[in-house]
Design a protein around this motif. Structure first.
Motif, PDB file in Angstrom:
ATOM      1  N   HIS A 141       0.822  -1.220   0.000  1.00  0.00           N
ATOM      2  CA  HIS A 141       0.000   0.000   0.000  1.00  0.00           C
ATOM      3  C   HIS A 141       0.857   1.272   0.000  1.00  0.00           C
ATOM      4  O   HIS A 141       0.320   2.374   0.001  1.00  0.00           O
ATOM      5  CB  HIS A 141      -0.916   0.012   1.228  1.00  0.00           C
ATOM      6  CG  HIS A 141      -0.145   0.068   2.505  1.00  0.00           C
ATOM      7  ND1 HIS A 141       0.275  -1.051   3.163  1.00  0.00           N
ATOM      8  CD2 HIS A 141       0.346   1.112   3.204  1.00  0.00           C
ATOM      9  CE1 HIS A 141       0.972  -0.697   4.227  1.00  0.00           C
ATOM     10  NE2 HIS A 141       1.039   0.602   4.277  1.00  0.00           N
ATOM     11  N   SER A 142       2.179   1.124   0.039  1.00  0.00           N
ATOM     12  CA  SER A 142       3.031   2.318   0.115  1.00  0.00           C
ATOM     13  C   SER A 142       2.781   3.259  -1.050  1.00  0.00           C
ATOM     14  O   SER A 142       2.589   2.829  -2.179  1.00  0.00           O
ATOM     15  CB  SER A 142       4.513   1.937   0.094  1.00  0.00           C
ATOM     16  OG  SER A 142       4.870   1.302   1.287  1.00  0.00           O
ATOM     17  N   MET A 143       2.813   4.540  -0.754  1.00  0.00           N
ATOM     18  CA  MET A 143       2.708   5.537  -1.823  1.00  0.00           C
ATOM     19  C   MET A 143       3.817   6.556  -1.621  1.00  0.00           C
ATOM     20  O   MET A 143       4.316   6.751  -0.523  1.00  0.00           O
ATOM     21  CB  MET A 143       1.346   6.226  -1.777  1.00  0.00           C
ATOM     22  CG  MET A 143       1.107   6.999  -0.507  1.00  0.00           C
ATOM     23  SD  MET A 143      -0.495   7.796  -0.480  1.00  0.00           S
ATOM     24  CE  MET A 143      -0.324   8.797   1.014  1.00  0.00           C
ATOM     25  N   TRP A 144       4.226   7.164  -2.704  1.00  0.00           N
ATOM     26  CA  TRP A 144       5.104   8.317  -2.611  1.00  0.00           C
ATOM     27  C   TRP A 144       4.227   9.562  -2.688  1.00  0.00           C
ATOM     28  O   TRP A 144       3.013   9.465  -2.967  1.00  0.00           O
ATOM     29  CB  TRP A 144       6.148   8.274  -3.725  1.00  0.00           C
ATOM     30  CG  TRP A 144       7.177   7.190  -3.508  1.00  0.00           C
ATOM     31  CD1 TRP A 144       7.235   6.300  -2.460  1.00  0.00           C
ATOM     32  CD2 TRP A 144       8.292   6.875  -4.353  1.00  0.00           C
ATOM     33  NE1 TRP A 144       8.318   5.472  -2.618  1.00  0.00           N
ATOM     34  CE2 TRP A 144       8.988   5.795  -3.755  1.00  0.00           C
ATOM     35  CE3 TRP A 144       8.772   7.410  -5.550  1.00  0.00           C
ATOM     36  CZ2 TRP A 144      10.138   5.241  -4.327  1.00  0.00           C
ATOM     37  CZ3 TRP A 144       9.923   6.863  -6.117  1.00  0.00           C
ATOM     38  CH2 TRP A 144      10.606   5.795  -5.508  1.00  0.00           C
ATOM     39  N   VAL A 145       4.819  10.694  -2.408  1.00  0.00           N
ATOM     40  CA  VAL A 145       4.063  11.942  -2.387  1.00  0.00           C
ATOM     41  C   VAL A 145       4.792  12.933  -3.294  1.00  0.00           C
ATOM     42  O   VAL A 145       5.990  13.158  -3.113  1.00  0.00           O
ATOM     43  CB  VAL A 145       3.960  12.502  -0.947  1.00  0.00           C
ATOM     44  CG1 VAL A 145       3.158  13.804  -0.942  1.00  0.00           C
ATOM     45  CG2 VAL A 145       3.338  11.474   0.006  1.00  0.00           C
ATOM     46  N   TYR A 146       4.070  13.495  -4.271  1.00  0.00           N
ATOM     47  CA  TYR A 146       4.665  14.493  -5.167  1.00  0.00           C
ATOM     48  C   TYR A 146       3.995  15.834  -4.923  1.00  0.00           C
ATOM     49  O   TYR A 146       2.763  15.949  -5.002  1.00  0.00           O
ATOM     50  CB  TYR A 146       4.490  14.071  -6.631  1.00  0.00           C
ATOM     51  CG  TYR A 146       5.029  15.096  -7.604  1.00  0.00           C
ATOM     52  CD1 TYR A 146       6.400  15.293  -7.744  1.00  0.00           C
ATOM     53  CD2 TYR A 146       4.170  15.886  -8.366  1.00  0.00           C
ATOM     54  CE1 TYR A 146       6.907  16.246  -8.628  1.00  0.00           C
ATOM     55  CE2 TYR A 146       4.661  16.840  -9.252  1.00  0.00           C
ATOM     56  CZ  TYR A 146       6.034  17.012  -9.376  1.00  0.00           C
ATOM     57  OH  TYR A 146       6.528  17.959 -10.236  1.00  0.00           O
TER      58      TYR A 146
END
Ligand SMILES: [Zn+2]
Ligand SMILES: [Zn+2]
Length: 252
Positions: A141-146
């Protein structure tokens, strides 16, 4: 002001650097802050051992305004362990990728939260944030943030180690970058599945990411930030090389 104030990156982003000493090299676990039009946004909360110093250093940046919102990439403890304590002092809105999972922020005692989806874009505190699928992570479920305002990609869990003396270095040229071995050693400790990856497919995934998002700052939770598109390209080349070395060393 503390001896080590948070380090200002372009366009109102702050690196609240914290690291651990290991046998030789060090390991960063650092939150970031975004000075958004309608309040400060905290990205990650750092490790629980650093709770007091992080509260002080974040407090120095945000002052009486406090933290208005926080975004967490995934629920591993080094990323979220300070959430409840920080939320007692700063009553922020919380955005996470794992709201619907068995480790929801409510179940972990962090209080209510808003779920965000991969590939979604939202206005948070007047700043436009997107949540890309990461090419390399340790939880599904990991997401990066932009952050569109500063063109910063906040990256978890891909990272690198650093050497004593380089704890607060912001990489602005190829000479400042971590070596292939600093990336390889981190991968082998933190992301043991890297030995199964195809380095050329990973090169394609990194290229797609920087083609989709206009990335001027690469901001890893586990590493020194990297400023400038060409320096980021050189770093990603080293990341591919590090993956290839690990795969080659573990081949039968
Ligand atoms: Zn991590
Ligand atoms: Zn260090």
């Amino acid at each position: 002001m503390s001896e080590t104030p948070a380090i200002e990156l372009p366009d109102g982003v702050y690196w609240v650097d914290q690291c651990y000493e290991m046998t030789e090299r060090h390991h960063h676990i650092s939150p970031y802050l975004v000075d958004a039009p309608e309040g400060y946004v905290l990205v990650e909360t750092g490790a629980i051992e650093h709770q007091d110093v992080l509260r002080e250093r974040i407090g120095e940046v945000v002052g009486d305004a406090g933290v208005a919102a926080a975004v967490f990439s995934h629920y591993d403890l080094p990323h979220v362990a300070n959430a409840r304590a920080f939320r007692e002092g700063w009553d922020f809105d919380l955005y996470t990728s794992f709201s619907g999972t068995s480790a929801s922020p409510e179940a972990l005692g962090m209080g209510p939260s808003t779920g965000v989806m991969h590939d979604e874009t939202r206005e948070i505190c007047g700043r436009t944030l997107s949540f890309p699928w990461p090419p390399l992570v340790d939880a599904a479920h990991s997401m990066w943030v932009y952050d569109h305002g500063s063109k910063t990609m906040f990256v978890a869990d891909m990272g690198h180690y650093h050497w004593p003396g380089d704890c607060r270095v912001v990489c602005r040229s190829v000479d400042d970058l971590p070596s292939v071995d600093d990336i390889r050693a981190y991968n082998e400790d933190a992301l043991p599945f890297v030995k199964y990856l195809d380095a050329e497919k990973m090169r394609g995934a990194f290229e797609e990411l920087v083609d989709t998002y206009d990335v001027e700052v690469w901001a890893p939770v586990h590493g020194n930030p990297i400023v400038g598109a060409s320096t980021i390209d050189a770093y990603l080349d080293r990341a591919v090389e590090a993956i290839a070395e690990t795969a080659a060393a573990s081949a039968p």
